[in-house]
Write an enzyme that holds these catalytic residues in place. Sequence first.
Site, short mmCIF file in Angstrom:
data_model
loop_
_atom_site.label_atom_id
_atom_site.label_comp_id
_atom_site.label_asym_id
_atom_site.label_seq_id
_atom_site.Cartn_x
_atom_site.Cartn_y
_atom_site.Cartn_z
N GLY A 1 -1.25 19.92 26.63
CA GLY A 1 -1.86 19.96 27.96
C GLY A 1 -0.93 20.60 28.97
O GLY A 1 0.09 21.18 28.62
N ASN A 2 -1.30 20.51 30.25
CA ASN A 2 -0.47 21.06 31.32
C ASN A 2 -0.57 20.15 32.55
O ASN A 2 -1.30 19.17 32.55
CB ASN A 2 -0.89 22.50 31.63
CG ASN A 2 -2.30 22.59 32.16
OD1 ASN A 2 -2.58 22.15 33.27
ND2 ASN A 2 -3.20 23.14 31.36
N ARG A 3 0.17 20.49 33.60
CA ARG A 3 0.33 19.60 34.74
C ARG A 3 -0.75 19.72 35.81
O ARG A 3 -0.62 19.15 36.88
CB ARG A 3 1.69 19.82 35.40
CG ARG A 3 2.86 19.49 34.51
CD ARG A 3 4.17 19.59 35.28
NE ARG A 3 5.31 19.39 34.42
CZ ARG A 3 5.73 18.19 33.99
NH1 ARG A 3 5.10 17.10 34.38
NH2 ARG A 3 6.76 18.11 33.19
N SER A 4 -1.79 20.48 35.57
CA SER A 4 -2.84 20.62 36.59
C SER A 4 -3.49 19.27 36.89
O SER A 4 -3.85 18.53 35.98
CB SER A 4 -3.91 21.60 36.09
OG SER A 4 -5.02 21.58 36.96
N ALA B 1 -6.59 25.36 35.03
CA ALA B 1 -5.43 25.81 34.27
C ALA B 1 -5.84 25.77 32.80
O ALA B 1 -5.85 24.72 32.17
CB ALA B 1 -4.24 24.90 34.54
#
Length: 218
Positions: free
Chosen positions: A29-32, A96
């Site tokens: 995943g990512n930090r969005s 994102a």
Amino acid sequence: AESPCLKGKRALVTAGGTQEPLDPVRYLGNRSSGRMGFAIAQALQEAGAETILVSAPTDLPTPPGVTRVSVQTALEMHDAVLAEFNKLDVVVKAAAVADYRPASQAEQKIKKDGANRTIELVPNPDILAELGRRKTSQVLIGFAAETENLLAYAQEKMQRKNVNLLVANDVTKPGAGFGSMTNIVSFLFPDGRRIDFPQMSKLEVAKNLVAEIARLLG
Ligand code: C5P
């Protein structure tokens, strides 16, 4: 300023960070946070547009009056957006999207054995670039979240993805980007015009964006 009127217009916003599963309990995943996209959906709805929000997992509440479509992966987001695209007047791609996904997904939880591991990744489709190739009369808005060379990368992205407006933000600045309640953005246009905004709440950024969208729709 007067709220711009988008009555009768159909808008779609994507938000959040996609999750790309490795096994039944893990994902890349990512930090969005999804906050920027949710604020844009709210502002479009308040301006009168019929608004669909295609969102990757987030804890945020759906803005009142907005139709939410929940997705997890980039491929699911791709299918949800493409299913609506021909009917839309405006698309804002604030999500994102993971550029890569694991080549395969284990059916059972992967067990540790102490050895090093390698995850093979395959590229995801670039949803925005695909919309840029397919677009007829739609107003297409992209985002560029960068950690260096912001304006040069943003300029290149605007042209490659064939968007009508690109929102650029340096996610390393305090008060900007992922997780923050505020953002510091520039709007770039294909005619070379650029608007640099000071630090603002994400809802204020969204309202400025909706004003530009109303102008672009004519
Ligand atoms: O190339 P980059 O990921 O930086 O481009 C960002 C813009 O492209 C964002 O608007 C994002 O939502 C969109 N994008 C997409 N599909 C991808 C990657 C990015 O729609 N696979």
